[in-house]
Design an enzyme around this catalytic site. Structure first.
Site, PDB file in Angstrom:
ATOM      1  N   SER A 252      10.538 -21.932  32.969  1.00  0.00           N
ATOM      2  CA  SER A 252      10.128 -23.322  33.015  1.00  0.00           C
ATOM      3  C   SER A 252       9.073 -23.546  34.105  1.00  0.00           C
ATOM      4  O   SER A 252       8.040 -22.880  34.099  1.00  0.00           O
ATOM      5  CB  SER A 252      11.383 -24.187  33.218  1.00  0.00           C
ATOM      6  OG  SER A 252      11.164 -25.513  32.851  1.00  0.00           O
TER       7      SER A 252
ATOM      8  N   ASP B  86      10.226 -25.895  21.683  1.00  0.00           N
ATOM      9  CA  ASP B  86      10.704 -26.244  23.021  1.00  0.00           C
ATOM     10  C   ASP B  86      10.206 -27.643  23.385  1.00  0.00           C
ATOM     11  O   ASP B  86       9.005 -27.920  23.363  1.00  0.00           O
ATOM     12  CB  ASP B  86      10.176 -25.217  24.026  1.00  0.00           C
ATOM     13  CG  ASP B  86      10.798 -25.341  25.407  1.00  0.00           C
ATOM     14  OD1 ASP B  86      11.242 -26.441  25.774  1.00  0.00           O
ATOM     15  OD2 ASP B  86      10.819 -24.327  26.124  1.00  0.00           O
TER      16      ASP B  86
ATOM     17  N   HIS C  88      15.311 -24.268  25.288  1.00  0.00           N
ATOM     18  CA  HIS C  88      14.535 -24.057  26.508  1.00  0.00           C
ATOM     19  C   HIS C  88      15.186 -22.916  27.278  1.00  0.00           C
ATOM     20  O   HIS C  88      16.362 -22.966  27.602  1.00  0.00           O
ATOM     21  CB  HIS C  88      14.556 -25.348  27.332  1.00  0.00           C
ATOM     22  CG  HIS C  88      13.690 -25.330  28.545  1.00  0.00           C
ATOM     23  ND1 HIS C  88      12.319 -25.166  28.483  1.00  0.00           N
ATOM     24  CD2 HIS C  88      13.988 -25.481  29.859  1.00  0.00           C
ATOM     25  CE1 HIS C  88      11.825 -25.225  29.703  1.00  0.00           C
ATOM     26  NE2 HIS C  88      12.812 -25.405  30.556  1.00  0.00           N
TER      27      HIS C  88
END
Length: 536
Positions: free
Chosen positions: A222, A443, A471
């Protein structure tokens, strides 16, 4: 961005060395090299005991001192908390060095991920790396840990509805955002100018030096993909292998990235509504996505006047159900709680999933403070609220699920006491190895568009595209993705261009989340501190 990956980008001055956080040149090689003195080696010891958690006996903890301002390496310092699980092989040709990890954020503590990664990688890979986690500056066990308000007061539920009904409600939400920014400035005026992604990347290089490594490998999820990209830009000769999982767009300014994320969460939320409609026989909330959408927003509207259990109002519902955008593993439990409330008036299910996934505490407030500290300082934000209002009012018509909640989550940046700077311009270097990119197609938190942009910036990189929408795609049970990760970490083997992995099977209504699943996602910052709406 809404409580997940921070997307930072822009133009930086690149001359002789790389630009410092405030534009001053700092030579490649890190603060220790500029100062002409080596970083002090980490002194490893037992990890502090945490209530309710049992750490592996192999886990060791320590701290690394880093400069508050990397342009003044002999000035004031702060502490970065680190931990590790050592390789099981001797430090010889079989030892692959250090694998540094980051779970995202900004504002997510990385030490919580160490044991998970070390035990989830194939044994023949994990035993050859020292897996090292760190809590970035301001977060978790690092010192100081940033707190701006009393979390019990700030997060007292039910909070005001994040979708304002009229000017009075909007003004109240605006005051809340401004007061949070002011509180942070009053407490941390000396630290806020130095909470940047660039400084965290420079901290990483001090950690590398303290570990005695010439090069490090890195696995970032991320926002951690952007942090890894900045590190690779600043210190390309210090990278051995680099993996980015669930990738942010390093060229998008933060404000625009939030608008993109609103649209992608809308798409993912509609996938959840369609899944619920597909299983109408179980949940009885509608046979089409349009009907389940009506049922969802009718529930949200009712909670505005009558919060479930006296605590779950519309903002708490937002906090909780946005988690379904990160992982479809929660869909069966969430749909069941929603159905029980709509069909039978039962509030227990809603309050339970809120307690588990939506409630905020002191650690969440710490993560939120650093999230804003990094975001608001990294890049320029609109300082006129009229700009925000115009953009959100228009986008809310097309993406009502997240637009306003996301806006208020980030709104303190309109009032932040330290102006935004100029982000590092992420770019490739011939000194870098090829990079491995891992991304799911749908995502919501880090849209596929960002992964495509990152791949274009690093043309020797290879991407594995997974067909689902969760994710954090590696080490979550997809053997195809995990095989590519292991091969790359083992010996640098890259997948073929255009590599694809099928999505994991979608959940069945009868499934319930296992005890390990929420733990795993919390470690990635997916169901943890940065997965909360409305300021957490």
């Amino acid at each position: 961005m809404k409580r997940v990956a921070g997307v930072v980008a822009g133009m930086a001055v690149l001359m002789a060395g790389m630009a410092g956080a405030d534009g001053a040149a700092v030579a490649e090689g890190g603060a220790a090299a500029v100062a002409g003195r080596p970083a002090a080696a980490v002194v490893w010891g037992a990890c502090p005991k945490v209530a309710g958690k049992t750490a592996s006996a192999e886990l060791e903890c320590g701290t690394v001192r880093v400069p508050l301002d990397h342009r003044q390496p002999r000035g004031q310092s702060i502490k970065i908390a680190v931990n590790r699980i050592k390789a099981k092989v001797a430090r010889d040709a079989n030892h692959l060095g250090t694998l540094l990890i980051n779970p995202g954020g900004p504002g997510s503590p990385g030490r919580e991920l160490t044991e998970f990664v070390a035990t989830s990688l194939p044994a023949d890979v994990a035993e050859r790396y020292d897996v090292v986690g760190f809590d970035p500056r301001g977060v978790g066990g690092s010192e100081p840990a940033v707190h701006c308000v009393d979390p019990d007061t700030y997060y007292k539920a039910p909070r005001p509805d994040a979708v304002p009904h009229g000017q009075a409600e909007e003004r109240a939400l605006l005051r809340r955002a401004a007061e949070y920014a002011t509180a942070c400035g009053n407490r941390w005026s000396w630290l806020l100018p130095h909470l940047t992604t660039e400084n965290s990347a420079r901290d990483m290089d001090v950690i590398r030096a303290a570990l005695g490594e010439e090069k490090i490998s890195y696995l970032g999820y991320s926002y951690g993909t952007y942090l890894g990209g900045v590190y690779a830009t600043l210190f390309p000769n210090r990278v051995k292998r680099l993996v980015m999982d669930s990738i942010v767009d390093p060229t998008a300014v933060w404000y625009e990235s939030n608008l993109r994320q609103d649209r992608s969460f809308e798409h993912r939320h509609r996938q959840f509504l369609a899944w619920t409609a597909k299983h109408h026989g179980v949940y009885k909330l509608g046979v089409t996505a349009k009907q389940t959408a009506f049922a969802y927003y009718a529930m949200r509207d009712r909670l505005r006047s009558r919060p479930a259990g006296g605590v779950v109002g519309p903002s708490e519902l937002d906090d909780t159900f946005t988690v379904a955008g990160y992982s479809d593993k929660v869909w069966p439990v969430f749909a069941q709680a929603w159905s029980a409330y709509v069909r039978r008036g039962e509030v227990k299910g809603l309050t339970e999933i809120y307690e588990r996934h939506g409630r905020n505490d002191a650690s969440d407030e710490n993560g939120y403070a650093v999230y804003l500290g990094v975001q608001c300082r990294d890049a320029q934000w609109p300082r006129q609220w009229a700009t925000w209002r115009t953009d959100m009012a228009a986008l809310h018509q097309r993406a009502p699920f997240l637009t306003w909640p996301n806006a208020w989550f980030n709104a303190p940046c309109a009032f932040w006491p330290v102006r935004g700077g100029t982000p590092v311009q992420v770019h490739d270097s011939p000194k870098l190895p090829p990079i491995l990119l891992l991304q799911s197609r749908h995502d919501a938190a880090t849209p596929y568009r960002g992964a495509q942009r990152m791949a274009a910036l690093f043309p020797r990189s290879r991407m594995v595209l997974e067909g689902g929408g969760n994710h954090g795609v590696s080490l979550s049970g997809n053997t195809c993705v995990d095989g590519h990760l292991a091969a790359y970490l083992r010996d640098g083997t890259l997948p073929a261009r255009g590599a694809r992995c099928a999505a994991s099977a979608e959940p069945r209504p009868a499934e319930r989340m296992t005890s390990e699943e929420p733990r795993r996602h919390a470690l990635l910052g997916i169901l943890g501190a940065l997965d909360k709406l409305g300021g957490a």
